[in-house]
Scaffold this active site. Structure first.
Site, short mmCIF file in Angstrom:
data_model
loop_
_atom_site.label_atom_id
_atom_site.label_comp_id
_atom_site.label_asym_id
_atom_site.label_seq_id
_atom_site.Cartn_x
_atom_site.Cartn_y
_atom_site.Cartn_z
N HIS A 1 1.89 4.72 -2.71
CA HIS A 1 2.06 6.14 -2.40
C HIS A 1 3.49 6.61 -2.75
O HIS A 1 3.70 7.67 -3.32
CB HIS A 1 1.84 6.39 -0.90
CG HIS A 1 0.40 6.35 -0.47
ND1 HIS A 1 -0.57 7.14 -1.03
CD2 HIS A 1 -0.23 5.63 0.51
CE1 HIS A 1 -1.73 6.91 -0.42
NE2 HIS A 1 -1.56 5.99 0.51
N HIS B 1 0.84 -1.20 0.00
CA HIS B 1 0.00 0.00 0.00
C HIS B 1 0.88 1.26 0.00
O HIS B 1 0.74 2.13 -0.87
CB HIS B 1 -0.89 -0.01 1.24
CG HIS B 1 -1.78 1.20 1.36
ND1 HIS B 1 -3.10 1.19 0.97
CD2 HIS B 1 -1.54 2.45 1.81
CE1 HIS B 1 -3.63 2.39 1.19
NE2 HIS B 1 -2.70 3.17 1.69
N GLU B 2 1.80 1.34 0.95
CA GLU B 2 2.64 2.54 1.04
C GLU B 2 3.56 2.65 -0.17
O GLU B 2 3.90 3.75 -0.60
CB GLU B 2 3.45 2.53 2.35
CG GLU B 2 2.62 2.50 3.63
CD GLU B 2 1.55 3.59 3.73
OE1 GLU B 2 1.74 4.68 3.14
OE2 GLU B 2 0.51 3.37 4.39
N GLU C 1 -4.46 8.17 -2.94
CA GLU C 1 -4.96 6.90 -2.43
C GLU C 1 -5.23 5.91 -3.57
O GLU C 1 -5.13 4.70 -3.39
CB GLU C 1 -6.22 7.14 -1.59
CG GLU C 1 -6.59 6.02 -0.64
CD GLU C 1 -5.57 5.74 0.46
OE1 GLU C 1 -4.66 6.56 0.69
OE2 GLU C 1 -5.67 4.68 1.08
#
Ligand code: ZN
Length: 496
Positions: free
Chosen positions: A265, A261-262, A291
């Site tokens: 980003h 997930h990160e 996001e």
């Protein structure tokens, strides 16, 4: 270029640098800073924020912005830099200094009350501080809203250009389609997740996460990963991006998917075009867009069958003997389990949005003063029962589970669901150009990153979020892509 541009650019660069320093201090506070250093760090942050604010509202900066705006022949990127600098400055000048200080103090007091109330599990210990904060948020929204609604004013901090009148019907239509679909999955037999709950060595989990980060294209020359309680992406600049993850011994997905997930980003941040560095458009045009990148990697790619067809053999090397009894399909089923989880951050990609819808509806009612803070627990629990068929056992599991409201973050929650909607629309557009499944199955992630880089990462906040997405996906913001994506994936997994 001209002196007028140079004068503007110097001030804009300064704002960006101050932001970068604050980013680094914030990262340090949550990763490396010893507990005894936190007090000093709070002072550093407050002082720096005050300096940045003074420099932002300085009339000389306002004049520099307008002089730059009046220049002929500005490029599209330069026009956007002026637009964004003006937007931040206008907003900052609308809030009197005494108000800003009162808000900062109230946020801190409310956050402390929230932490205390979570220990006592008594909403009553949180209520007075939250009521006081709500009064200030209403005041803030009234100062900022212009001809929009109060909620528009708050939303604008996170989703510039978005309006409640578009968001509300969109999310209502999502709710209508998602609630029955989620119910069907929740009532179906649950997949076996025991394979994920064996004790997995912490160091090996971390090493595995680094391996996946590298495969996905994260640049360790311009970034790093560390540990923190709550994973986040921060850092100083596109050339210095800091990710964090966490490791839970008895739940393999915790570390892996926090990292993936990160990483989404982080790849976004590392991908901003060089000409945008140190400018007001070096970033995402909206949090929803940011996001979308994390959700794309975490869910669209990371929870797909091809992902596990590629990574199961790799994972077996990291965790010898522990994954021998399962195949890729079983791994995918386990990491895609849909459950009545009371806690948003632990929920799956289907029910996650129901958690968001509930918060969005409540915060709109709070800011418009249609729901009183005192009634929050009751309204929260009733809606939780309605959407998820679950009644929280106490308010820590219910209305006090998130930190956002205690910090004055209203208008933030919908960006998570917008990210999901965008991620599915991006996938639809990408499959017209790339065989995503084949690439993932082969562990070839570079073409996927290149596709996102060129269309989304490089342009930063030059376009507005919705405009950019319309250009990339060829259609306006809607729920069909996302619902079709969920129905296809979960229909196959659950046989419904
Ligand atoms: Zn995120």
């Amino acid at each position: 270029m001209t002196d007028a541009w140079g004068a503007f650019e110097a001030r804009m660069n300064e704002q960006s640098d101050l932001g970068g320093i604050m980013g680094l201090l914030g990262w340090d506070e949550q990763t490396m800073c010893p507990p005894g250093g936190r007090g000093a760090r709070a002072h550093h942050g407050a002082t720096l924020a005050a300096i940045a604010h003074q420099r932002l509202v300085d009339p000389a900066y306002g004049e520099a912005i307008e002089a730059a705006a009046a220049l002929p022949d500005l490029t599209v990127a330069q026009q956007a830099m002026v637009r964004e600098a003006r937007r931040s400055r206008d907003k900052a000048t609308k809030l009197p200094e005494a108000f800003v200080r009162a808000m900062a103090q109230q946020r801190s007091a409310t956050n402390q009350a929230w932490e205390h109330a979570r220990e006592t599990t008594r909403f009553e210990d949180y209520r007075p501080a939250l009521e006081q904060l709500m009064r200030l948020k209403v005041e803030e929204a009234d100062l900022l809203k212009g001809d929009g609604t109060r909620y528009d004013a708050l939303l604008d901090d996170f989703e510039p250009g978005m309006r409640l009148e578009r968001l509300q019907p969109l999310l209502a239509s999502l709710r209508e389609r998602l609630v029955p679909f989620a119910q069907t999955l929740l009532d179906a037999p649950a997949p076996d997740v025991s394979v994920l709950e064996q004790g997995f060595d912490r160091d090996r989990q971390y090493a595995f996460s680094l391996r996946v980060l590298e495969d996905l294209g994260f640049d360790f020359e311009h970034g790093r990963q560390d540990l923190s309680t709550h994973p986040f992406t921060g850092g100083a600049a596109p050339s210095d991006v800091r990710l964090t993850t966490r490791v839970w011994e008895d739940w393999l997905p915790a570390c892996l998917y926090a990292t993936v997930h990160e990483c989404g980003h982080g790849l976004y941040e590392q991908g901003h075009s060089r000409e945008l560095w140190r400018t007001s458009v070096c970033g995402a045009p909206s949090l929803g867009l940011h996001e979308s990148q994390s959700r794309f990697y975490e869910n669209v790619i990371g929870r797909s069958l091809p992902f596990w067809e590629h990574y199961l053999p790799v994972a077996r090397e990291f965790f010898p003997g522990q994954l021998d009894g399962v195949d890729a399909m079983a791994m995918q089923r386990a990491v895609c389990r849909v459950a009545r989880t009371p806690i948003r951050v632990e929920s799956d990609e289907v029910t996650y949005n129901l958690h968001i819808l509930l918060r969005f509806e409540l915060e709109v009612d709070l800011i418009e003063e249609r729901v009183a803070v005192a009634d929050l627990p009751e309204v929260w629990n009733a809606r939780m029962e309605q959407y998820l068929g679950y009644t929280p056992k106490d308010d820590v599991e219910g209305v006090m589970q998130d930190v956002h409201w205690s910090e004055g973050l209203f208008g933030y929650f919908p960006t998570y669901t917008l990210g999901n909607l965008y991620s599915a629309a991006i996938r639809e557009a990408m499959v017209r150009d790339l065989q995503i499944d084949d690439l993932v199955r082969a562990g070839e992630f570079a073409p996927i990153l290149a596709w996102l880089r060129e269309r989304i990462h490089a342009v930063g906040a030059v376009p507005l979020g919705e405009d950019l997405m319309r250009e990339v996906t060829g259609k306006p913001l809607e729920i069909d892509s996302f619902m079709t994506y969920l129905e296809t994936r979960y229909g196959a997994l659950y046989g419904v």
